[in-house]
Design a protein around this motif. Sequence first.
Motif, PDB file in Angstrom:
ATOM      1  N   UNK A  97       0.839  -1.184   0.000  1.00 37.72           N
ATOM      2  CA  UNK A  97       0.000   0.000   0.000  1.00 37.72           C
ATOM      3  C   UNK A  97       0.885   1.249   0.000  1.00 37.72           C
ATOM      4  N   UNK A  98       0.887   2.049  -1.075  1.00 40.32           N
ATOM      5  CA  UNK A  98       1.739   3.238  -1.155  1.00 40.32           C
ATOM      6  C   UNK A  98       1.472   4.245  -0.032  1.00 40.32           C
ATOM      7  N   UNK A  99       0.213   4.371   0.371  1.00 43.63           N
ATOM      8  CA  UNK A  99      -0.112   5.308   1.447  1.00 43.63           C
ATOM      9  C   UNK A  99       0.583   4.900   2.741  1.00 43.63           C
ATOM     10  N   UNK A 100       0.591   3.619   3.030  1.00 42.47           N
ATOM     11  CA  UNK A 100       1.246   3.120   4.238  1.00 42.47           C
ATOM     12  C   UNK A 100       2.744   3.401   4.188  1.00 42.47           C
ATOM     13  N   UNK A 101       3.346   3.198   3.029  1.00 42.58           N
ATOM     14  CA  UNK A 101       4.776   3.447   2.868  1.00 42.58           C
ATOM     15  C   UNK A 101       5.088   4.924   3.077  1.00 42.58           C
ATOM     16  N   UNK A 102       4.300   5.801   2.478  1.00 45.54           N
ATOM     17  CA  UNK A 102       4.535   7.240   2.612  1.00 45.54           C
ATOM     18  C   UNK A 102       4.353   7.678   4.061  1.00 45.54           C
ATOM     19  N   UNK A 103       3.295   7.212   4.706  1.00 50.05           N
ATOM     20  CA  UNK A 103       3.072   7.568   6.117  1.00 50.05           C
ATOM     21  C   UNK A 103       4.203   7.059   7.002  1.00 50.05           C
ATOM     22  N   UNK A 104       4.695   5.868   6.708  1.00 52.77           N
ATOM     23  CA  UNK A 104       5.813   5.321   7.484  1.00 52.77           C
ATOM     24  C   UNK A 104       7.063   6.171   7.292  1.00 52.77           C
ATOM     25  N   UNK A 105       7.290   6.647   6.074  1.00 54.79           N
ATOM     26  CA  UNK A 105       8.447   7.502   5.814  1.00 54.79           C
ATOM     27  C   UNK A 105       8.320   8.834   6.559  1.00 54.79           C
ATOM     28  N   UNK A 106       7.129   9.381   6.596  1.00 53.92           N
ATOM     29  CA  UNK A 106       6.896  10.630   7.324  1.00 53.92           C
ATOM     30  C   UNK A 106       7.123  10.405   8.819  1.00 53.92           C
ATOM     31  N   UNK A 107       6.580   9.309   9.348  1.00 54.53           N
ATOM     32  CA  UNK A 107       6.774   8.978  10.763  1.00 54.53           C
ATOM     33  C   UNK A 107       8.250   8.766  11.075  1.00 54.53           C
ATOM     34  N   UNK A 108       8.945   8.102  10.167  1.00 56.56           N
ATOM     35  CA  UNK A 108      10.375   7.847  10.331  1.00 56.56           C
ATOM     36  C   UNK A 108      11.135   9.167  10.412  1.00 56.56           C
ATOM     37  N   UNK A 109      10.837  10.092   9.524  1.00 58.63           N
ATOM     38  CA  UNK A 109      11.512  11.393   9.530  1.00 58.63           C
ATOM     39  C   UNK A 109      11.249  12.149  10.822  1.00 58.63           C
ATOM     40  N   UNK A 110      10.029  12.080  11.311  1.00 57.44           N
ATOM     41  CA  UNK A 110       9.683  12.749  12.565  1.00 57.44           C
ATOM     42  C   UNK A 110      10.434  12.118  13.735  1.00 57.44           C
ATOM     43  N   UNK A 111      10.503  10.797  13.754  1.00 62.45           N
ATOM     44  CA  UNK A 111      11.212  10.115  14.830  1.00 62.45           C
ATOM     45  C   UNK A 111      12.699  10.449  14.791  1.00 62.45           C
ATOM     46  N   UNK A 112      13.288  10.433  13.625  1.00 68.72           N
ATOM     47  CA  UNK A 112      14.708  10.760  13.508  1.00 68.72           C
ATOM     48  C   UNK A 112      14.980  12.191  13.966  1.00 68.72           C
ATOM     49  N   UNK A 113      14.111  13.114  13.583  1.00 66.36           N
ATOM     50  CA  UNK A 113      14.268  14.507  14.020  1.00 66.36           C
ATOM     51  C   UNK A 113      14.154  14.599  15.536  1.00 66.36           C
ATOM     52  N   UNK A 114      13.202  13.887  16.115  1.00 70.97           N
ATOM     53  CA  UNK A 114      13.028  13.905  17.575  1.00 70.97           C
ATOM     54  C   UNK A 114      14.238  13.289  18.271  1.00 70.97           C
ATOM     55  N   UNK A 115      14.777  12.208  17.735  1.00 68.00           N
ATOM     56  CA  UNK A 115      15.963  11.587  18.325  1.00 68.00           C
ATOM     57  C   UNK A 115      17.164  12.524  18.288  1.00 68.00           C
ATOM     58  N   UNK A 116      17.301  13.267  17.221  1.00 65.07           N
ATOM     59  CA  UNK A 116      18.433  14.195  17.101  1.00 65.07           C
ATOM     60  C   UNK A 116      18.372  15.331  18.115  1.00 65.07           C
ATOM     61  N   UNK A 117      17.183  15.583  18.657  1.00 64.84           N
ATOM     62  CA  UNK A 117      17.041  16.621  19.676  1.00 64.84           C
ATOM     63  C   UNK A 117      17.566  16.161  21.032  1.00 64.84           C
ATOM     64  N   UNK A 118      17.736  14.859  21.215  1.00 69.12           N
ATOM     65  CA  UNK A 118      18.250  14.324  22.470  1.00 69.12           C
ATOM     66  C   UNK A 118      19.767  14.497  22.529  1.00 69.12           C
ATOM     67  N   UNK A 119      20.301  14.552  23.756  1.00 64.76           N
ATOM     68  CA  UNK A 119      21.756  14.600  23.925  1.00 64.76           C
ATOM     69  C   UNK A 119      22.354  13.259  23.522  1.00 64.76           C
TER      70      UNK A 119
END
Length: 183
Positions: A97-119
């Motif tokens: 499902x392309x929608x699932x893949x795109x949403x997962x990529x968006x979630x992944x980017x958000x998680x990576x950005x949030x992780x980078x905010x940690x020390x």
Amino acid sequence: MTNEQELSFDELYTTHFKPIYNYVYYRVHNNAVADDLTAQIFERALRHFGQYQPAKAPFVVWLFTIARRVVQSYIRRQRLIQWLPLDSFREAHTQHNPETVVLAQIEQQALLAALRELSQREQEIITLKFVAGLNNRQIAQISSLSESNVGTIAARSLLKLRRSLSQFQGVTNVEKTTPTLSH
């Protein structure tokens, strides 16, 4: 090294390879580097296996201490810390499902950005806990922190991640309510 020690190390290698590799992989964001560093870790462990003292710490703690030192040394040399997506996001990519893949990529980017905010210390504790699957006591032994300090740092780090991702949650809720295209 005796034949018995070699067999014992082979079993330990088989048991601990994946958690060690995953820990390294999530810290360095590069397959080839993760392969090299994991090889270095097990080479050092094999070289010093005769010096391992079970009374001091469990094998997994001793091994992750070596892994942590190897990774920290690499990071100091590279002056670069990057993270890879968590395994749960890989599963979404296997769906058709392309929608699932795109949403997962968006979630992944958000998680990576949030992780980078940690020390760096917070990132390391989160990685050891959730990627390597270690408990607070094992992480405390590896990081030379108290067990309660590890738990506090992990809880605060998760709270920071939750806050960072709560902003993202509003975006994905809107996207998830949009109609899907059907054929």
